[in-house]
Design a protein around this motif. Structure first.
Motif, PDB file in Angstrom:
ATOM      1  N   ASN A  52     107.257  62.980  29.541  1.00 59.53           N
ATOM      2  CA  ASN A  52     107.821  62.135  30.410  1.00 59.53           C
ATOM      3  C   ASN A  52     109.340  61.803  30.408  1.00 59.53           C
ATOM      4  OD1 ASN A  52     104.810  61.126  30.220  1.00 59.53           O
ATOM      5  ND2 ASN A  52     105.380  60.359  32.202  1.00 59.53           N
ATOM      6  N   ASP A  53     109.656  61.520  28.851  1.00 62.66           N
ATOM      7  CA  ASP A  53     110.872  61.132  28.570  1.00 62.66           C
ATOM      8  C   ASP A  53     111.274  61.578  27.052  1.00 62.66           C
ATOM      9  OD1 ASP A  53     109.541  59.051  27.326  1.00 62.66           O
ATOM     10  OD2 ASP A  53     110.874  57.484  27.752  1.00 62.66           O
ATOM     11  N   GLY A  54     110.807  62.533  26.701  1.00 62.54           N
ATOM     12  CA  GLY A  54     110.929  63.045  25.007  1.00 62.54           C
ATOM     13  C   GLY A  54     112.363  64.088  25.360  1.00 62.54           C
ATOM     14  N   GLY A  85     111.853  65.449  17.736  1.00 64.64           N
ATOM     15  CA  GLY A  85     111.564  65.219  19.130  1.00 64.64           C
ATOM     16  C   GLY A  85     111.726  63.716  19.132  1.00 64.64           C
ATOM     17  N   TYR A  86     112.558  63.048  20.267  1.00 64.86           N
ATOM     18  CA  TYR A  86     112.770  61.814  20.343  1.00 64.86           C
ATOM     19  C   TYR A  86     112.018  61.218  21.493  1.00 64.86           C
ATOM     20  CZ  TYR A  86     116.135  61.571  16.569  1.00 64.86           C
ATOM     21  OH  TYR A  86     116.702  61.443  15.295  1.00 64.86           O
ATOM     22  N   ASP A  87     111.530  59.887  21.803  1.00 66.47           N
ATOM     23  CA  ASP A  87     111.186  59.388  22.957  1.00 66.47           C
ATOM     24  C   ASP A  87     112.306  58.410  23.536  1.00 66.47           C
ATOM     25  OD1 ASP A  87     109.857  57.601  24.665  1.00 66.47           O
ATOM     26  OD2 ASP A  87     107.995  58.338  24.033  1.00 66.47           O
ATOM     27  N   ALA A  88     112.875  58.661  24.720  1.00 69.29           N
ATOM     28  CA  ALA A  88     113.803  57.664  25.140  1.00 69.29           C
ATOM     29  C   ALA A  88     113.312  56.351  25.139  1.00 69.29           C
ATOM     30  CB  ALA A  88     114.534  58.221  26.534  1.00 69.29           C
ATOM     31  N   GLY A  89     112.169  55.880  25.350  1.00 72.12           N
ATOM     32  CA  GLY A  89     111.750  54.661  25.443  1.00 72.12           C
ATOM     33  C   GLY A  89     111.842  54.051  26.765  1.00 72.12           C
ATOM     34  N   THR A  90     112.213  54.930  27.836  1.00 69.20           N
ATOM     35  CA  THR A  90     112.446  54.322  29.285  1.00 69.20           C
ATOM     36  C   THR A  90     111.312  54.572  30.139  1.00 69.20           C
ATOM     37  OG1 THR A  90     113.487  56.413  29.733  1.00 69.20           O
ATOM     38  CG2 THR A  90     114.842  54.760  28.861  1.00 69.20           C
ATOM     39  N   GLU A  91     110.165  55.271  29.713  1.00 71.15           N
ATOM     40  CA  GLU A  91     109.374  55.548  30.670  1.00 71.15           C
ATOM     41  C   GLU A  91     107.807  55.776  29.865  1.00 71.15           C
ATOM     42  OE1 GLU A  91     109.897  58.926  33.513  1.00 71.15           O
ATOM     43  OE2 GLU A  91     107.954  59.398  33.442  1.00 71.15           O
ATOM     44  N   ALA A  92     106.734  55.034  30.430  1.00 68.68           N
ATOM     45  CA  ALA A  92     105.495  55.423  29.961  1.00 68.68           C
ATOM     46  C   ALA A  92     105.223  56.886  30.006  1.00 68.68           C
ATOM     47  CB  ALA A  92     104.576  54.463  30.609  1.00 68.68           C
ATOM     48  N   ASN A  93     104.543  56.948  28.574  1.00 66.93           N
ATOM     49  CA  ASN A  93     104.101  58.477  28.546  1.00 66.93           C
ATOM     50  C   ASN A  93     102.808  58.814  29.111  1.00 66.93           C
ATOM     51  OD1 ASN A  93     106.391  58.713  27.155  1.00 66.93           O
ATOM     52  ND2 ASN A  93     105.347  58.994  25.305  1.00 66.93           N
ATOM     53  N   ASP A  94     102.587  58.699  30.391  1.00 63.56           N
ATOM     54  CA  ASP A  94     101.316  58.635  31.318  1.00 63.56           C
ATOM     55  C   ASP A  94     100.818  60.576  31.229  1.00 63.56           C
ATOM     56  OD1 ASP A  94     102.912  59.937  33.236  1.00 63.56           O
ATOM     57  OD2 ASP A  94     102.153  59.024  34.767  1.00 63.56           O
ATOM     58  N   GLU A  95     101.929  61.367  31.015  1.00 59.72           N
ATOM     59  CA  GLU A  95     101.414  62.698  31.055  1.00 59.72           C
ATOM     60  C   GLU A  95     101.073  63.130  32.303  1.00 59.72           C
ATOM     61  OE1 GLU A  95      99.318  63.774  27.370  1.00 59.72           O
ATOM     62  OE2 GLU A  95     100.739  62.503  26.106  1.00 59.72           O
ATOM     63  N   VAL A  96     101.082  62.792  33.262  1.00 57.78           N
ATOM     64  CA  VAL A  96     100.807  63.123  34.663  1.00 57.78           C
ATOM     65  C   VAL A  96     102.104  63.933  35.248  1.00 57.78           C
ATOM     66  CG1 VAL A  96     100.151  62.561  36.985  1.00 57.78           C
ATOM     67  CG2 VAL A  96      99.392  61.148  35.149  1.00 57.78           C
ATOM     68  N   VAL A  97     101.749  65.149  35.636  1.00 59.17           N
ATOM     69  CA  VAL A  97     102.760  66.185  36.039  1.00 59.17           C
ATOM     70  C   VAL A  97     102.662  66.076  37.542  1.00 59.17           C
ATOM     71  CG1 VAL A  97     103.485  68.487  36.401  1.00 59.17           C
ATOM     72  CG2 VAL A  97     102.377  67.794  34.180  1.00 59.17           C
ATOM     73  N   ASN A  98     103.768  65.284  38.153  1.00 57.87           N
ATOM     74  CA  ASN A  98     103.573  64.928  39.657  1.00 57.87           C
ATOM     75  C   ASN A  98     105.140  65.009  40.172  1.00 57.87           C
ATOM     76  OD1 ASN A  98     105.218  62.882  38.378  1.00 57.87           O
ATOM     77  ND2 ASN A  98     103.967  61.150  39.337  1.00 57.87           N
ATOM     78  N   GLY A  99     106.067  65.707  39.397  1.00 54.08           N
ATOM     79  CA  GLY A  99     107.085  65.962  39.806  1.00 54.08           C
ATOM     80  C   GLY A  99     108.457  65.016  39.620  1.00 54.08           C
ATOM     81  N   VAL A 157     111.157  56.737  37.948  1.00 50.72           N
ATOM     82  CA  VAL A 157     109.672  57.282  38.696  1.00 50.72           C
ATOM     83  C   VAL A 157     109.064  57.602  37.340  1.00 50.72           C
ATOM     84  CG1 VAL A 157     109.119  59.001  40.192  1.00 50.72           C
ATOM     85  CG2 VAL A 157     111.385  58.007  40.536  1.00 50.72           C
ATOM     86  N   LEU A 158     107.664  57.199  37.546  1.00 51.40           N
ATOM     87  CA  LEU A 158     106.766  57.634  36.493  1.00 51.40           C
ATOM     88  C   LEU A 158     106.326  59.001  36.834  1.00 51.40           C
ATOM     89  CD1 LEU A 158     105.053  56.411  34.168  1.00 51.40           C
ATOM     90  CD2 LEU A 158     103.136  55.647  35.795  1.00 51.40           C
ATOM     91  N   GLY A 159     105.964  59.780  35.529  1.00 54.38           N
ATOM     92  CA  GLY A 159     105.444  61.122  35.867  1.00 54.38           C
ATOM     93  C   GLY A 159     106.458  62.154  35.091  1.00 54.38           C
ATOM     94  N   ILE A 160     105.733  63.260  34.984  1.00 50.55           N
ATOM     95  CA  ILE A 160     106.586  64.409  34.319  1.00 50.55           C
ATOM     96  C   ILE A 160     106.907  65.436  35.400  1.00 50.55           C
ATOM     97  CG2 ILE A 160     106.199  66.596  32.824  1.00 50.55           C
ATOM     98  CD1 ILE A 160     104.298  64.885  31.265  1.00 50.55           C
ATOM     99  N   PRO A 161     108.328  65.701  35.387  1.00 51.23           N
ATOM    100  CA  PRO A 161     108.702  66.548  36.516  1.00 51.23           C
ATOM    101  C   PRO A 161     108.134  67.780  36.836  1.00 51.23           C
ATOM    102  CG  PRO A 161     110.601  66.143  34.963  1.00 51.23           C
ATOM    103  CD  PRO A 161     109.568  65.341  34.471  1.00 51.23           C
ATOM    104  N   ALA A 162     107.914  68.679  35.890  1.00 50.24           N
ATOM    105  CA  ALA A 162     107.396  69.914  35.769  1.00 50.24           C
ATOM    106  C   ALA A 162     106.729  70.467  34.363  1.00 50.24           C
ATOM    107  CB  ALA A 162     108.518  70.883  36.153  1.00 50.24           C
ATOM    108  N   SER A 163     105.896  71.377  34.580  1.00 50.85           N
ATOM    109  CA  SER A 163     105.297  71.870  33.249  1.00 50.85           C
ATOM    110  C   SER A 163     105.465  73.462  33.403  1.00 50.85           C
ATOM    111  CB  SER A 163     103.992  71.645  33.260  1.00 50.85           C
ATOM    112  OG  SER A 163     103.044  72.239  32.007  1.00 50.85           O
ATOM    113  N   PRO A 164     106.675  73.764  32.987  1.00 50.23           N
ATOM    114  CA  PRO A 164     107.246  75.225  33.204  1.00 50.23           C
ATOM    115  C   PRO A 164     106.444  76.368  32.829  1.00 50.23           C
ATOM    116  CG  PRO A 164     109.014  73.857  32.166  1.00 50.23           C
ATOM    117  CD  PRO A 164     107.773  73.012  31.914  1.00 50.23           C
ATOM    118  N   GLY A 165     105.610  76.048  31.721  1.00 54.59           N
ATOM    119  CA  GLY A 165     104.716  77.088  31.140  1.00 54.59           C
ATOM    120  C   GLY A 165     103.501  77.479  32.074  1.00 54.59           C
ATOM    121  N   GLY A 166     103.310  76.543  33.097  1.00 59.31           N
ATOM    122  CA  GLY A 166     102.143  76.775  34.123  1.00 59.31           C
ATOM    123  C   GLY A 166     100.879  76.578  33.256  1.00 59.31           C
ATOM    124  N   SER A 167     100.630  75.386  32.721  1.00 55.45           N
ATOM    125  CA  SER A 167      99.307  74.983  32.461  1.00 55.45           C
ATOM    126  C   SER A 167      98.364  74.793  33.357  1.00 55.45           C
ATOM    127  CB  SER A 167      99.538  73.627  31.543  1.00 55.45           C
ATOM    128  OG  SER A 167      99.690  72.448  32.411  1.00 55.45           O
TER     129      SER A 167
END
Lengths: 234, 234
Positions: free
Chosen positions: A125-127, A149-163, A169-179
């Motif tokens: 999310n914000d690592g 590895g740091y956490d910026a502390g600005t976003e909850a680590n919900d671990e939802v890949v939603n762009g 905006v909550l969420g992870i922009p992308a998972s490039p490795g294609g999980s």
């Protein structure tokens, strides 16, 4: 009185040293040490002793937040350039894949004495991987630094890949490795420590279509350090 | 006085050797000067026995592994099955001056001292490697520790980080892990993972939501996993 004059005298050499430091040229190699985490475009910045891209235990700036949540380094570039920094932007020309390296060759630091490096960790999310204001040695040689590895502390680590990569905006922009995982309910909605801190790592799960997380716990975790930096002072 | 004359004689022999280049006219009355090292590895993990340690003293140019490069077959054997014989064989073929194996598994909390003697040289380096046996393909080690500045009586006190050989996916499934957690398969020539060496991301274990894992909470680890003491005794 006497003490004071001694102090003033002894401070002189340091003042001279900093004002007349010869410009240095450095090569910087950054290696992503992880097995499954990508780095977004890196910012390698040579700046003076007072500048910071981030500071552990302090709130993230808006510019750092944009980098840590969405991989956007433009704000940090503008802010550091205004302070006289010399930057190398995006030396890997895109993502730095796991276990690969990129090099900045012949960075002329000018009058700048300190080096900082940041890049977002994906999928998080914000690592981010970070080096905060490392003093560049004056002596020629090759120096090795390991980054956590740091956490910026600005976003909850919900671990939802939603762009969701824009700041706030909550969420992870992308998972490039294609999980390929989807449908996660979210690990959390709270960010306990809202200052920059050591990232606790991804939780992840092994449920491709549900569970709490869209990242794979067998692939998208890491242990510190996440990056190796080799600096060669010419 | 006597010591001094011995040193002088050997210095003459050294000069003679240099001048003679690769000729076979060696002086049989002089035995080569040896560097003797004591290598002590202490297992700092919770529940990861370490396979017999591979210890190699070699020329600085030799590199047993590298982040981002594929494991050799020897490293694959060591990391998947704890068998260091091929790894040591590769080192002997490439550049090794001394290649030794520990006598057995080092259980958590215990140590083993391994002695290695090599002909004196100017650019000696040390590599050690050992498998975390309750994993798919994790190994602890360091490659190319510089020994050139280590004088007689000096000691290096280091820690071993954890690498992933990248040759077997970290599925943690029954039948795939050779250590006592599973008693499963060790080496398998298939390479079903990223096929490059990286730092290890840790194990998930069945306590953390991965119910198919044969590993439990005690098998989790963080870096560093072992202490490495290098003592030059001669």
């Amino acid at each position: 009185m006497k003490t004071k004059s001694i102090m003033a005298l002894s401070a002189l050499p340091f003042l001279f040293a900093s004002h007349f430091a010869a410009a240095q040229t450095v090569d910087v190699t950054v290696t992503n040490l992880t097995q499954g985490i990508f780095f977004t475009p890196l910012l390698v910045s040579a700046h003076d002793s007072s500048a910071h891209l981030f500071e552990a235990g302090q709130s993230a700036t808006a510019e750092l937040q944009a980098m840590a949540e969405g991989g956007d380094i433009s704000g940090l570039v503008s802010a550091t350039t205004a302070l006289g920094a010399v930057n190398s932007e995006n030396p890997a020309a895109g993502l730095l894949a796991p276990s690969t390296s990129t090099q900045v060759s012949g960075l002329d630091t000018g009058s700048n004495t300190h080096l900082s490096i940041v890049a977002m960790l994906l999928p998080t999310n914000d690592g981010f991987a970070g080096l905060d204001s490392w003093e560049i040695p004056e002596e020629a040689g090759t120096y090795t630094i390991y980054l956590n590895g740091y956490d910026a502390g600005t976003e909850a680590n919900d671990e939802v890949v939603n762009g969701g990569g824009a700041s706030g905006v909550l969420g992870i922009p992308a998972s490039p490795g294609g999980s390929g995982e989807t449908g996660a309910s979210g690990v959390t909605t709270a960010e306990t420590n809202q200052t920059v801190h050591i990232h606790r790592g991804n939780v992840g799960d092994t449920d491709a279509t549900g569970g709490v997380s869209d990242v794979d716990s067998r692939i998208h975790r890491w242990l510190n350090p996440v990056a190796k930096v080799t600096v060669t002072v010419k | 006085m006597k010591l001094k004359s011995i040193v002088n004689i050997s210095a003459v022999a050294l000069v003679a050797g240099l001048m003679a280049g690769c000729s076979d006219s060696s002086n049989s009355t002089n035995t080569p000067e040896m560097n003797d090292y004591e290598i002590t590895v202490t297992n700092l993990s919770s529940n990861q026995p370490l396979s017999p340690v591979a210890v190699v003293v070699h020329e600085a140019s030799y590199n047993a592994w590298e982040i981002g490069s594929a494991s050799t077959v020897g490293l694959e054997n060591l990391a998947e099955g704890g068998d260091n014989s091929t790894f040591l064989g590769e080192a002997r073929t490439a550049s090794s001056l001394g290649a030794e194996s520990g006598t057995g598994v080092i259980i958590p909390g215990s140590s083993e001292l391994i002695e290695v003697s090599v002909q004196r040289g100017s650019d000696l380096a040390l590599t050690v490697a050992t498998m975390l046996v309750n994993t798919n393909d994790a190994f602890a080690g360091r490659a190319g520790i510089d020994l050139s500045s280590l004088s007689i009586g000096d000691e290096l006190n280091l820690r071993l980080p954890i690498y992933d050989a990248g040759t077997e996916g970290n599925n943690e499934l029954a039948g795939t892990i050779p250590g006592p957690a599973d008693g499963g398969e060790g080496f398998n020539s298939d390479r079903d993972d990223v096929n490059v060496v990286s730092r290890h991301s840790g194990v998930v274990s069945n306590i953390d939501g991965y119910t198919d894992s044969v590993l439990e909470q005690s098998h989790r680890f963080d870096s560093p996993v072992a202490q490495l003491l290098v003592r030059r005794v001669n």
